[in-house]
Scaffold this motif. Structure first.
Motif, mmCIF file in Angstrom:
data_model
loop_
_atom_site.group_PDB
_atom_site.id
_atom_site.type_symbol
_atom_site.label_atom_id
_atom_site.label_comp_id
_atom_site.label_asym_id
_atom_site.label_seq_id
_atom_site.Cartn_x
_atom_site.Cartn_y
_atom_site.Cartn_z
ATOM 1 N N VAL A 30 0.880 -1.179 -0.105
ATOM 2 C CA VAL A 30 -0.032 0.039 0.033
ATOM 3 C C VAL A 30 0.882 1.205 -0.109
ATOM 4 O O VAL A 30 0.763 2.125 -0.851
ATOM 5 N N VAL A 31 1.912 1.328 0.870
ATOM 6 C CA VAL A 31 2.680 2.315 1.034
ATOM 7 C C VAL A 31 3.444 2.648 -0.599
ATOM 8 O O VAL A 31 3.668 3.836 -0.895
ATOM 9 N N HIS A 32 4.178 1.660 -0.874
ATOM 10 C CA HIS A 32 4.531 1.437 -2.268
ATOM 11 C C HIS A 32 3.812 2.287 -3.515
ATOM 12 O O HIS A 32 4.142 2.946 -4.194
ATOM 13 N N THR A 33 2.541 1.752 -3.403
ATOM 14 C CA THR A 33 1.719 2.012 -4.562
ATOM 15 C C THR A 33 1.226 3.257 -4.330
ATOM 16 O O THR A 33 1.216 4.104 -5.555
ATOM 17 N N ARG A 34 0.828 3.842 -3.003
ATOM 18 C CA ARG A 34 0.485 5.263 -2.964
ATOM 19 C C ARG A 34 1.662 6.154 -3.077
ATOM 20 O O ARG A 34 1.340 7.467 -3.838
ATOM 21 N N SER A 35 2.844 5.927 -2.773
ATOM 22 C CA SER A 35 4.052 6.847 -3.261
ATOM 23 C C SER A 35 4.235 6.741 -4.536
ATOM 24 O O SER A 35 4.895 8.091 -4.806
ATOM 25 N N HIS A 36 4.197 5.893 -5.439
ATOM 26 C CA HIS A 36 4.475 5.913 -6.693
ATOM 27 C C HIS A 36 3.459 6.546 -7.801
ATOM 28 O O HIS A 36 3.755 7.054 -8.870
ATOM 29 N N ASP A 37 2.113 6.259 -7.262
ATOM 30 C CA ASP A 37 0.822 6.898 -8.020
ATOM 31 C C ASP A 37 -0.129 7.056 -7.158
ATOM 32 O O ASP A 37 -0.856 5.990 -6.842
ATOM 33 N N PRO A 38 -0.319 8.205 -6.540
ATOM 34 C CA PRO A 38 -1.536 8.481 -5.655
ATOM 35 C C PRO A 38 -2.699 8.222 -6.231
ATOM 36 O O PRO A 38 -3.810 7.710 -5.453
ATOM 37 N N ALA A 40 -3.420 5.632 -8.221
ATOM 38 C CA ALA A 40 -3.707 4.257 -8.573
ATOM 39 C C ALA A 40 -4.753 3.612 -7.682
ATOM 40 O O ALA A 40 -4.562 3.746 -6.285
ATOM 41 N N ALA A 41 -5.516 2.531 -8.178
ATOM 42 C CA ALA A 41 -6.243 1.729 -7.432
ATOM 43 C C ALA A 41 -5.406 0.721 -6.622
ATOM 44 O O ALA A 41 -4.666 0.216 -7.038
ATOM 45 N N VAL A 42 -5.831 0.901 -5.104
ATOM 46 C CA VAL A 42 -5.143 -0.292 -4.165
ATOM 47 C C VAL A 42 -5.791 -1.365 -3.939
ATOM 48 O O VAL A 42 -7.108 -1.305 -3.857
ATOM 49 N N MET A 43 -5.336 -2.505 -4.254
ATOM 50 C CA MET A 43 -6.039 -3.626 -3.960
ATOM 51 C C MET A 43 -6.472 -4.147 -2.709
ATOM 52 O O MET A 43 -5.686 -3.432 -1.760
ATOM 53 N N THR A 44 -7.651 -4.812 -2.627
ATOM 54 C CA THR A 44 -7.885 -5.010 -1.101
ATOM 55 C C THR A 44 -6.758 -6.022 -0.472
ATOM 56 O O THR A 44 -6.198 -6.638 -1.252
ATOM 57 N N ARG A 45 -6.814 -6.126 1.003
ATOM 58 C CA ARG A 45 -6.047 -7.131 1.443
ATOM 59 C C ARG A 45 -6.204 -8.645 0.869
ATOM 60 O O ARG A 45 -5.327 -9.134 0.402
#
Length: 67
Positions: A30-38, A40-45
């Motif tokens: 989650v941290v990596h995805t949000r830091s590279h592309d705010p 971007a959709a984040v997968m659920t756990r």
């Protein structure tokens, strides 16, 4: 042992257990995805764990399966 020292030791133990079991992998994702592309959709756990399991099962060299 003081209360602060006990809390510190418990937090270190919690960190170790989360790293050892792989529980922290989703948090890192989650941290990596949000830091590279705010945006971007984040997968659920659940979706993340499913994708992670599928990737491990798809590569027999990972040692996840014996056969």
């Amino acid at each position: 042992m003081s209360t602060a020292a006990l809390r510190h030791q418990m937090s270190r133990l919690r960190w170790y257990v989360r790293e050892f079991t792989g529980e922290a992998a989703y948090d890192r994702y989650v941290v990596h995805t949000r830091s590279h592309d705010p945006d971007a959709a984040v997968m659920t756990r659940r979706a993340f764990e499913r994708a992670r399991t599928d990737a491990r099962e798809g590569n027999p060299r990972e040692g996840f399966r014996c056969c």
